[in-house]
Design a protein around this motif. Structure first.
Motif, PDB file in Angstrom:
ATOM      1  N   ALA A   1      10.146   1.699   1.929  1.00  0.00           N
ATOM      2  CA  ALA A   1       9.002   1.443   1.056  1.00  0.00           C
ATOM      3  C   ALA A   1       8.341   0.313   1.794  1.00  0.00           C
ATOM      4  O   ALA A   1       7.107   0.319   2.084  1.00  0.00           O
ATOM      5  CB  ALA A   1       9.120   0.776  -0.057  1.00  0.00           C
ATOM      6  N   ASP A   2       9.217  -0.264   3.244  1.00  0.00           N
ATOM      7  CA  ASP A   2       8.135  -1.049   4.316  1.00  0.00           C
ATOM      8  C   ASP A   2       7.275  -0.505   4.883  1.00  0.00           C
ATOM      9  O   ASP A   2       6.344  -1.579   5.713  1.00  0.00           O
ATOM     10  CB  ASP A   2       9.382  -2.179   5.070  1.00  0.00           C
TER      11      ASP A   2
ATOM     12  N   TRP B   1      -0.821  -3.919   4.231  1.00  0.00           N
ATOM     13  CA  TRP B   1       0.049  -2.868   4.994  1.00  0.00           C
ATOM     14  C   TRP B   1       0.354  -3.697   6.341  1.00  0.00           C
ATOM     15  O   TRP B   1      -0.597  -4.035   6.383  1.00  0.00           O
ATOM     16  CB  TRP B   1      -0.691  -1.949   4.965  1.00  0.00           C
TER      17      TRP B   1
ATOM     18  N   SER C   1       1.521  -2.065   0.887  1.00  0.00           N
ATOM     19  CA  SER C   1       1.813  -2.468  -1.105  1.00  0.00           C
ATOM     20  C   SER C   1       0.245  -2.477  -1.294  1.00  0.00           C
ATOM     21  O   SER C   1      -0.449  -3.074  -1.115  1.00  0.00           O
ATOM     22  CB  SER C   1       2.944  -3.415  -1.279  1.00  0.00           C
TER      23      SER C   1
ATOM     24  N   SER D   1      -1.252  -4.071  -5.401  1.00  0.00           N
ATOM     25  CA  SER D   1      -1.000  -5.078  -6.473  1.00  0.00           C
ATOM     26  C   SER D   1      -2.093  -5.813  -6.960  1.00  0.00           C
ATOM     27  O   SER D   1      -3.455  -5.559  -6.223  1.00  0.00           O
ATOM     28  CB  SER D   1      -0.612  -6.241  -5.811  1.00  0.00           C
TER      29      SER D   1
END
Length: 455
Positions: A98-99, A128, A103, A105
């Motif tokens: 997933a890294d 990112w 991401s 939020s």
């Protein structure tokens, strides 16, 4: 060109930077001290066959033993723990993958005071870190190798469980046979005691003969609880292996009736690298350690970040979602080490030495595997030869006891000779029983050493 468009082009350009700039060493399999052939066999090696294709349930001819092995595969706690480790390794790999992706939020703040430093706001953020130097990809490869290594470790445990159940079962049946031999010996000695005691009462023999046979009866009596204690111990061992509460273990064929139903095919020593799960595990651990050198090297270079946000902000809560409150932004950043007193360089060296240790462990594992096969081949051959010689001894000892009894009752020899022959027969029968078990166990050990297809 508008400012917003320029920012978008910069962001897109960073996102499309070539992802192939991976630092770190390329993996290559270490050199092994390869053996060209096995020293302890005259059997021709058929490289077209492999013991890995021979399943364990084709090896044994005992339904009870196969049932115990199936229970072990289903219930053994070490195997369940290994499966839990495998699932954790799989989850760790998914977590790391997933890294590679951005991401997202969300967040929001509501302030009743319009003069607050932070106005009321709600929005979505994206962050990112680009894997330009391959740090995340190296880590993913390392975790993937560890996942595969964990699966090979599970196979090692599975191999151990099946072979340990089989060997413990053969040892249990050997103790059953030893108990039977001891009980028969006790009966024979008690019968001899009755005869000699009768002769002593009538004055035909001395008290020395009576005391000597009493001693031999006591020795046989003492052997029974000792063997029963060992039987209980092995039943408990097997119970733990098959994952059940300790208790009596069902018996099948005796060791004398056991047959290894197939000839175990030998392959070249180099095939052990493909067959043995412990060797494959060791190589995969080395691959993972090698990849982490790349992780450490990538940490010496700058990292690139892309960030973006979109949302609403207004000092007046009632006007928060008006078009005039909407805002968005995109940014790109770079951060990297300057001077850490050699920590970054030392980190690379630490991982390099860990990889070197893993490589040496892999090379050692291969040598151990070859030595185990060599020893197992020698064991199978020599136990067979020893059993044949010991069987001749038992036959001769039984005949000798028959003749010695006749000589004693006819007054030609003292009872000391008979006792000596009885002891020799008893010890020879027990040793023959142990050798029968050791022959069967040696075959299991050979199958395991060759990387047999336990799965």
């Amino acid at each position: 060109m508008s400012k917003r468009l320029k920012i978008g082009i910069v962001v897109l350009g960073l996102a499309l930077l070539p992802m192939g700039c991976m630092v770190g060493p390329k993996y290559s399999r270490p050199e092994e001290q390869k053996a060209e052939r096995y020293q302890n066999t005259e059997i021709p090696i058929d490289t077209a066959k492999s013991v890995v294709n021979l399943k364990w349930f084709d090896v044994f001819d005992d339904d009870v033993l196969e049932g115990l092995i199936n229970k072990g595969i289903e219930n053994n706690y070490d195997l369940k723990i290994a499966m839990a480790r495998l699932e954790r390794a799989r989850a760790e790999l998914g977590y790391s993958k997933a890294d590679l992706l951005p991401s997202f939020s969300y967040g929001g703040t509501i302030n009743a005071n319009k003069d607050a430093f932070i106005p009321s706001n709600v929005g979505v953020n994206m962050n990112w870190e680009l894997d330009f130097w391959g740090k995340v990809r190296h880590e993913n490869k390392a975790l993937n190798a560890e996942l595969l290594a964990t699966d090979e470790a599970r196979k090692v445990i599975l191999t151990g469980i099946i072979s340990n159940i089989a060997v413990s079962y053969f040892q249990l049946r050997d103790l059953d046979n030893q108990l039977d031999i001891t009980k028969k010996t006790l009966i024979a000695r008690q019968e001899s005691f009755n005869i000699i005691n009768e002769r002593f009462i009538k004055g035909y023999t001395s008290e020395v003969d009576k005391v000597q046979i009493e001693q031999q009866v006591a020795i046989a009596e003492a052997g029974i609880p000792r063997i029963e204690r060992q039987i209980t111990f092995l039943e408990n061992v097997i119970s733990v292996l098959i994952g059940q509460v300790p208790g009596p273990i069902e018996r099948g064929k005796s060791n004398n009736d056991q047959r290894i139903t197939v000839d175990i095919p030998l392959s070249l020593p180099s095939k052990l690298l493909e067959n043995r799960p412990d060797i494959r595990e060791a190589e995969l651990r080395y691959m993972a350690a090698n990849e982490r050198i790349g992780v450490a090297q990538a940490m010496r270079y700058p990292s690139f970040n892309i960030a973006a946000m979109a949302g609403f902000a207004n000092s007046e809560l009632s006007d928060l979602f008006l078009n005039s409150s909407y805002l968005q932004n995109a940014s790109a950043g770079v951060v990297g080490p300057i001077f850490n007193f050699g920590k970054n360089k030392r980190r690379v060296e630490i991982f390099r030495q860990e990889a070197e240790q893993s490589k040496l462990f892999y090379q050692k594992a291969y040598l151990i595997a070859v030595s185990e096969v060599e020893q197992s081949l020698k064991d199978v051959k020599t136990y067979k030869e020893e059993w044949q010689a010991r069987n001749k001894q038992v036959m001769a000892a039984r005949k000798n006891l028959e003749l010695s009894n006749a000589r004693y009752y006819n007054g030609y020899v003292s009872y000391l000779e008979v006792l000596d022959v009885q002891r020799n027969l008893y010890e020879a029968e027990l040793e023959l029983s142990r050798l029968t078990q050791q022959q069967l166990s040696a075959t299991v050990d050979l199958y395991r050493a060759l990387g047999g297809g336990w799965n």
